[in-house]
Design a protein around this motif. Structure first.
Motif, short mmCIF file in Angstrom:
data_model
loop_
_atom_site.label_atom_id
_atom_site.label_comp_id
_atom_site.label_asym_id
_atom_site.label_seq_id
_atom_site.Cartn_x
_atom_site.Cartn_y
_atom_site.Cartn_z
N MET A 175 0.83 -1.18 0.00
CA MET A 175 0.00 0.00 0.00
C MET A 175 0.88 1.25 0.00
O MET A 175 1.88 1.33 0.71
N THR A 176 0.49 2.23 -0.80
CA THR A 176 1.14 3.53 -0.83
C THR A 176 0.05 4.59 -0.95
O THR A 176 -1.11 4.28 -1.24
N ALA A 177 0.44 5.85 -0.77
CA ALA A 177 -0.52 6.93 -0.94
C ALA A 177 -1.09 6.92 -2.35
O ALA A 177 -2.29 7.15 -2.57
N GLU A 178 -0.24 6.62 -3.33
CA GLU A 178 -0.70 6.57 -4.72
C GLU A 178 -1.73 5.46 -4.90
O GLU A 178 -2.75 5.64 -5.56
N MET A 179 -1.48 4.32 -4.29
CA MET A 179 -2.41 3.20 -4.41
C MET A 179 -3.76 3.54 -3.81
O MET A 179 -4.81 3.17 -4.35
N PHE A 180 -3.76 4.24 -2.67
CA PHE A 180 -5.03 4.60 -2.05
C PHE A 180 -5.87 5.45 -3.00
O PHE A 180 -7.08 5.26 -3.12
N GLY A 181 -5.23 6.39 -3.68
CA GLY A 181 -5.94 7.21 -4.65
C GLY A 181 -6.47 6.38 -5.80
O GLY A 181 -7.62 6.57 -6.24
N GLU A 182 -5.66 5.47 -6.28
CA GLU A 182 -6.08 4.61 -7.40
C GLU A 182 -7.23 3.69 -6.99
O GLU A 182 -8.14 3.42 -7.79
N LEU A 183 -7.18 3.20 -5.75
CA LEU A 183 -8.23 2.31 -5.27
C LEU A 183 -9.56 3.06 -5.17
O LEU A 183 -10.62 2.53 -5.55
N THR A 184 -9.51 4.29 -4.69
CA THR A 184 -10.72 5.11 -4.62
C THR A 184 -11.29 5.35 -6.01
O THR A 184 -12.51 5.25 -6.23
N GLU A 185 -10.43 5.69 -6.96
CA GLU A 185 -10.88 5.94 -8.33
C GLU A 185 -11.46 4.67 -8.96
O GLU A 185 -12.48 4.72 -9.65
N ALA A 186 -10.82 3.54 -8.71
CA ALA A 186 -11.31 2.27 -9.27
C ALA A 186 -12.69 1.94 -8.70
O ALA A 186 -13.59 1.50 -9.43
N ALA A 187 -12.86 2.15 -7.40
CA ALA A 187 -14.16 1.88 -6.78
C ALA A 187 -15.25 2.77 -7.37
O ALA A 187 -16.38 2.31 -7.60
N GLU A 188 -14.92 4.01 -7.64
CA GLU A 188 -15.91 4.92 -8.23
C GLU A 188 -16.28 4.47 -9.64
O GLU A 188 -17.45 4.51 -10.03
N ARG A 189 -15.29 4.04 -10.42
CA ARG A 189 -15.58 3.54 -11.77
C ARG A 189 -16.48 2.31 -11.71
O ARG A 189 -17.43 2.17 -12.49
N LEU A 190 -16.20 1.42 -10.79
CA LEU A 190 -17.02 0.21 -10.64
C LEU A 190 -18.44 0.56 -10.19
O LEU A 190 -19.41 -0.06 -10.63
N ARG A 191 -18.54 1.54 -9.32
CA ARG A 191 -19.87 1.95 -8.84
C ARG A 191 -20.74 2.47 -9.98
O ARG A 191 -21.94 2.20 -10.04
N LEU A 192 -20.12 3.20 -10.91
CA LEU A 192 -20.88 3.83 -11.99
C LEU A 192 -21.10 2.92 -13.18
O LEU A 192 -21.91 3.24 -14.06
N ASP A 193 -20.40 1.78 -13.25
CA ASP A 193 -20.49 0.89 -14.40
C ASP A 193 -21.63 -0.11 -14.19
O ASP A 193 -21.51 -1.06 -13.41
N ASP A 194 -22.74 0.10 -14.90
CA ASP A 194 -23.89 -0.79 -14.75
C ASP A 194 -23.63 -2.20 -15.28
O ASP A 194 -24.39 -3.12 -14.99
N GLY A 195 -22.56 -2.36 -16.06
CA GLY A 195 -22.22 -3.69 -16.56
C GLY A 195 -21.54 -4.56 -15.52
O GLY A 195 -21.40 -5.76 -15.69
N VAL A 196 -21.11 -3.95 -14.41
CA VAL A 196 -20.45 -4.69 -13.33
C VAL A 196 -21.49 -5.08 -12.29
O VAL A 196 -22.18 -4.22 -11.74
N ARG A 197 -21.61 -6.37 -12.02
CA ARG A 197 -22.60 -6.86 -11.05
C ARG A 197 -21.97 -7.45 -9.81
O ARG A 197 -22.63 -7.61 -8.79
N ALA A 198 -20.69 -7.80 -9.88
CA ALA A 198 -19.96 -8.30 -8.71
C ALA A 198 -18.48 -8.05 -8.97
O ALA A 198 -18.04 -7.97 -10.11
N VAL A 199 -17.72 -7.93 -7.89
CA VAL A 199 -16.31 -7.56 -7.99
C VAL A 199 -15.46 -8.58 -7.25
O VAL A 199 -15.79 -8.99 -6.14
N VAL A 200 -14.36 -9.01 -7.88
CA VAL A 200 -13.37 -9.85 -7.22
C VAL A 200 -12.15 -9.00 -6.94
O VAL A 200 -11.59 -8.37 -7.84
N LEU A 201 -11.73 -8.97 -5.68
CA LEU A 201 -10.57 -8.18 -5.24
C LEU A 201 -9.48 -9.15 -4.83
O LEU A 201 -9.67 -9.98 -3.94
N THR A 202 -8.31 -9.03 -5.47
CA THR A 202 -7.22 -9.94 -5.12
C THR A 202 -5.89 -9.25 -5.36
O THR A 202 -5.83 -8.17 -5.96
N GLY A 203 -4.81 -9.84 -4.86
CA GLY A 203 -3.49 -9.26 -5.02
C GLY A 203 -2.87 -9.65 -6.35
O GLY A 203 -3.16 -10.72 -6.89
#
Length: 234
Positions: free
Chosen positions: A1-29
């Motif tokens: 984890m880095t400060a940059e990653m936190f920003g990217e994670l927030t942005e990715a979550a927002e994109r997923l929230r707005l994408d109606d084509g996404v119905r479930a999310v898998v989070l992995t390393g």
């Protein structure tokens, strides 16, 4: 984890929230583990950083994890190797956790002189394993391996590391097969009613969700299918 990653994670979550084509999310390393926590080289700068700078970093971090937690679509954490420190908290932010055979969940915070209450761990963990076990894990910082994680309710089930990604995607597919609004309102009810002060409040929230869905096309079609006469067995 880095400060940059936190920003990217927030942005990715927002994109997923707005994408109606996404119905479930898998989070992995992306590497050998799920997430080993904050980058140690970056952490070396903490002693010389100002309070305002550290507070801004902490705010950026918790907002990233909250963005994952608040996603309206179900999130499955596929954990192999370490989910430690902030990575442990990140796994807790998911709706469910599949543990690879190599998974190791660990709230390491107290082992490096920090509070075990970090990035939501003190709120999320007791809701999964109970207050007593949460206290033990946060106070000792001891690791929880895959089998124990399932036994105490921290993980849903153990999956061979080699099959973990496939199993997580299959589970996501089972969820995605259902009407998206039905799943989203189910998640909303589940999350809200964890802290409902009484059953009546939970029933009221559930009822509003059901009323919103009763006339949805997906519900109407499903009821029609069930009402059709079934062929008699030979």
């Amino acid at each position: 984890m880095t400060a940059e990653m936190f920003g990217e994670l927030t942005e990715a979550a927002e994109r997923l929230r707005l994408d109606d084509g996404v119905r479930a999310v898998v989070l992995t390393g992306a590497g050998a583990g799920f997430c080993a926590g904050y980058d140690l080289d970056a952490a070396a700068a903490f002693p010389t950083a100002g309070t305002a700078e550290l507070l801004a970093l902490q705010d950026t971090a918790w907002r990233a994890l909250h963005a994952v937690y608040a996603l309206p679509k179900p999130v499955i954490a596929a954990v192999r190797g370490p989910a430690a420190g902030g990575g442990f908290s990140l796994s807790l932010a998911a709706d469910m956790r599949l543990a690879g055979t190599s998974a190791r969940f660990q709230a390491v915070f107290v082992r490096i002189g920090l509070s075990g209450g970090d990035l939501g761990a003190s709120w999320l963990l007791p809701r999964l394993v109970g207050t007593g076990l949460a206290a033990e894990l946060l106070y000792t910082g001891r690791p929880v391996l895959a089998d124990e994680a399932v036994r105490i309710g921290l993980a849903n089930r153990v999956v061979d590391d080699a099959e973990l990604a496939t199993e997580a995607v299959e589970l996501a597919g089972q969820i995605a097969a259902h009407a998206p609004l039905a799943v989203q309102l189910t998640k909303r009810s589940l999350r809200a009613n964890i802290d409902a002060p009484a059953l009546l409040g939970a029933l009221e929230l559930e009822s509003r969700a059901q009323v919103a869905l009763l006339r949805e096309p997906a519900t109407t079609e499903a009821i029609d299918r069930l009402r059709r006469p079934r062929p008699s067995p030979d």
